[in-house]
Design a protein around this motif. Structure first.
Motif, mmCIF file in Angstrom:
data_model
loop_
_atom_site.group_PDB
_atom_site.id
_atom_site.type_symbol
_atom_site.label_atom_id
_atom_site.label_comp_id
_atom_site.label_asym_id
_atom_site.label_seq_id
_atom_site.Cartn_x
_atom_site.Cartn_y
_atom_site.Cartn_z
ATOM 1 N N ARG A 175 59.223 61.414 47.658
ATOM 2 C CA ARG A 175 58.392 62.313 48.131
ATOM 3 C C ARG A 175 57.122 61.760 48.744
ATOM 4 N NH1 ARG A 175 56.349 66.313 44.892
ATOM 5 N NH2 ARG A 175 56.392 67.777 46.653
ATOM 6 N N GLY A 176 56.935 60.715 48.351
ATOM 7 C CA GLY A 176 55.644 59.943 48.548
ATOM 8 C C GLY A 176 54.350 60.242 47.728
ATOM 9 N N LYS A 177 53.611 59.336 47.564
ATOM 10 C CA LYS A 177 52.391 59.560 46.800
ATOM 11 C C LYS A 177 51.644 60.554 47.004
ATOM 12 C CE LYS A 177 48.271 57.057 45.164
ATOM 13 N NZ LYS A 177 47.223 55.741 45.394
ATOM 14 N N LYS A 178 51.144 61.047 48.216
ATOM 15 C CA LYS A 178 50.423 62.209 48.496
ATOM 16 C C LYS A 178 50.990 63.516 47.884
ATOM 17 C CE LYS A 178 47.830 64.602 52.225
ATOM 18 N NZ LYS A 178 47.648 64.731 53.529
ATOM 19 N N ARG A 179 52.207 63.767 47.990
ATOM 20 C CA ARG A 179 52.913 64.939 47.962
ATOM 21 C C ARG A 179 53.260 64.825 46.296
ATOM 22 N NH1 ARG A 179 58.240 65.705 51.218
ATOM 23 N NH2 ARG A 179 58.307 67.535 50.249
ATOM 24 N N TRP A 180 53.500 63.682 45.686
ATOM 25 C CA TRP A 180 53.726 63.582 44.488
ATOM 26 C C TRP A 180 52.409 63.827 43.647
ATOM 27 C CZ3 TRP A 180 51.493 59.939 41.256
ATOM 28 C CH2 TRP A 180 51.930 59.758 39.902
ATOM 29 N N THR A 181 51.276 63.450 43.998
ATOM 30 C CA THR A 181 50.110 63.570 43.570
ATOM 31 C C THR A 181 49.655 65.021 43.328
ATOM 32 O OG1 THR A 181 49.072 61.427 44.331
ATOM 33 C CG2 THR A 181 47.632 63.131 43.560
ATOM 34 N N LYS A 182 49.946 65.789 44.432
ATOM 35 C CA LYS A 182 49.866 67.226 44.406
ATOM 36 C C LYS A 182 50.709 68.000 43.238
ATOM 37 C CE LYS A 182 48.373 68.158 49.289
ATOM 38 N NZ LYS A 182 48.539 68.690 50.569
ATOM 39 N N SER A 183 51.960 67.218 43.261
ATOM 40 C CA SER A 183 52.830 67.853 42.203
ATOM 41 C C SER A 183 52.279 67.666 40.703
ATOM 42 C CB SER A 183 54.182 67.375 42.229
ATOM 43 O OG SER A 183 54.752 68.128 43.598
ATOM 44 N N MET A 210 46.716 58.003 39.954
ATOM 45 C CA MET A 210 45.728 59.473 40.113
ATOM 46 C C MET A 210 44.159 58.874 40.169
ATOM 47 S SD MET A 210 48.258 61.474 40.186
ATOM 48 C CE MET A 210 47.390 63.098 39.864
ATOM 49 N N LYS A 211 43.886 59.682 41.321
ATOM 50 C CA LYS A 211 42.295 59.495 41.291
ATOM 51 C C LYS A 211 41.853 60.861 41.577
ATOM 52 C CE LYS A 211 43.310 55.067 41.873
ATOM 53 N NZ LYS A 211 42.947 54.031 40.920
ATOM 54 N N GLU A 267 43.177 71.619 45.769
ATOM 55 C CA GLU A 267 44.110 70.629 45.826
ATOM 56 C C GLU A 267 45.215 70.790 44.830
ATOM 57 O OE1 GLU A 267 41.014 68.830 43.308
ATOM 58 O OE2 GLU A 267 41.014 69.859 45.003
#
Length: 272
Positions: A175-183, A210-211, A267
């Motif tokens: 899913r990529g870093k951006k979508r993974w981070t949201k999850s 994670m930031k 977010e």
């Protein structure tokens, strides 16, 4: 659910345990890390799909020749009950369940799930949830000094997929870093509310990605597993005394329920 709890309150016996030397063995799919109360920098022993229990023990004994220790903590990559593995590990060879560890080591041994050992090492008091995001998803709670291993990874999350499928390595790559981070942020808030915890310790190999985490989420340290193995021999009351106070953490007490997201950062609102 098996709760790991020492039988004795703080006492002269407990004080003596603190002075004794604990050997900590953290079993992983690529390395076995070995450290102790006196040797805090861990040695790394290569593991992998061909390593069985007898090989691990032989190599640990060889690597720690000359070390002095009175008892042993073993962090195991799987479920544990009554200081015994319940299932064979996924990323190692078979033969771990029935192996006689105490006979070979000739020392008292306590087994604990590896995620629970990390949780105990990073515990700051109160009610804490641990999530380990790496190849898979590890989870545990520490409730007023009592360690509670959890198995949340394979519970359903979204679209007929599990928490681990979204938060593990496969989910990150798919899913990529951006979508993974949201999850990751979404799941943190859901599980923190469901477990009625005050804060979350985030560990595992991918936690470093994670930031900008919420103030009630703490990044784990590399030393957590070793510290947890040493703390495993303390009573819950001793753990509450010896850790830093948790009251300086900003605690979000608003219940998380359907349609009630006003106190959750934008977010981490549900992902549609």
């Amino acid at each position: 659910m098996h709760i790991l709890q020492a039988k004795h309150p703080p006492s002269r016996r407990g004080m003596l345990l603190q002075m004794q030397n604990v050997l900590v063995i953290d079993i992983g799919g690529t390395h076995v890390k070995v450290a102790s109360t006196e040797q805090r920098v861990p040695l790394k022993i290569p593991s992998g799909p061909t390593m069985a229990a007898h090989q691990m023990v032989q190599q640990v004994v060889l690597a720690t020749k000359g070390w002095k220790y009175d008892r042993i903590s073993i962090g195991y990559p799987g479920p544990v009950l009554h200081d015994r593995p319940l299932a064979e590990p996924h990323n190692l060879a078979a033969g771990w369940i029935d192996f006689d560890y105490e006979k070979v080591f000739a020392k008292p041994i306590r087994f604990i799930n590896d995620a629970a050992m990390q949780a105990l090492g990073g515990y700051r008091g109160g009610r804490m949830l641990f999530l380990g995001i790496g190849t898979g998803l590890g989870s545990a709670m520490v409730f007023e000094g009592v360690v509670i291993p959890l198995e949340l990874a394979h519970l359903p999350y979204r679209k007929n997929r599990t928490y681990e499928e979204y938060l593990g390595k496969a989910g990150l790559e798919l899913r990529g870093k951006k979508r993974w981070t949201k999850s990751v942020l979404d799941v943190i808030e859901r599980l923190k509310a469901a477990m009625v915890c005050e804060y979350v310790l985030l560990g595992g190999g991918n936690a470093k990605l994670m930031k900008g985490l919420p103030p009630h989420v703490i990044l784990g340290a590399n030393s957590n597993a070793i510290d947890g193995g040493i703390r495993l021999w303390q009573s819950p009351e001793e753990r509450k005394i010896l850790v830093a106070p948790h009251k300086d953490l900003p605690i979000e007490t608003t219940p998380l329920r359907k349609g009630h997201w006003q106190n959750i950062p934008s977010e981490v609102k549900p992902i549609h």
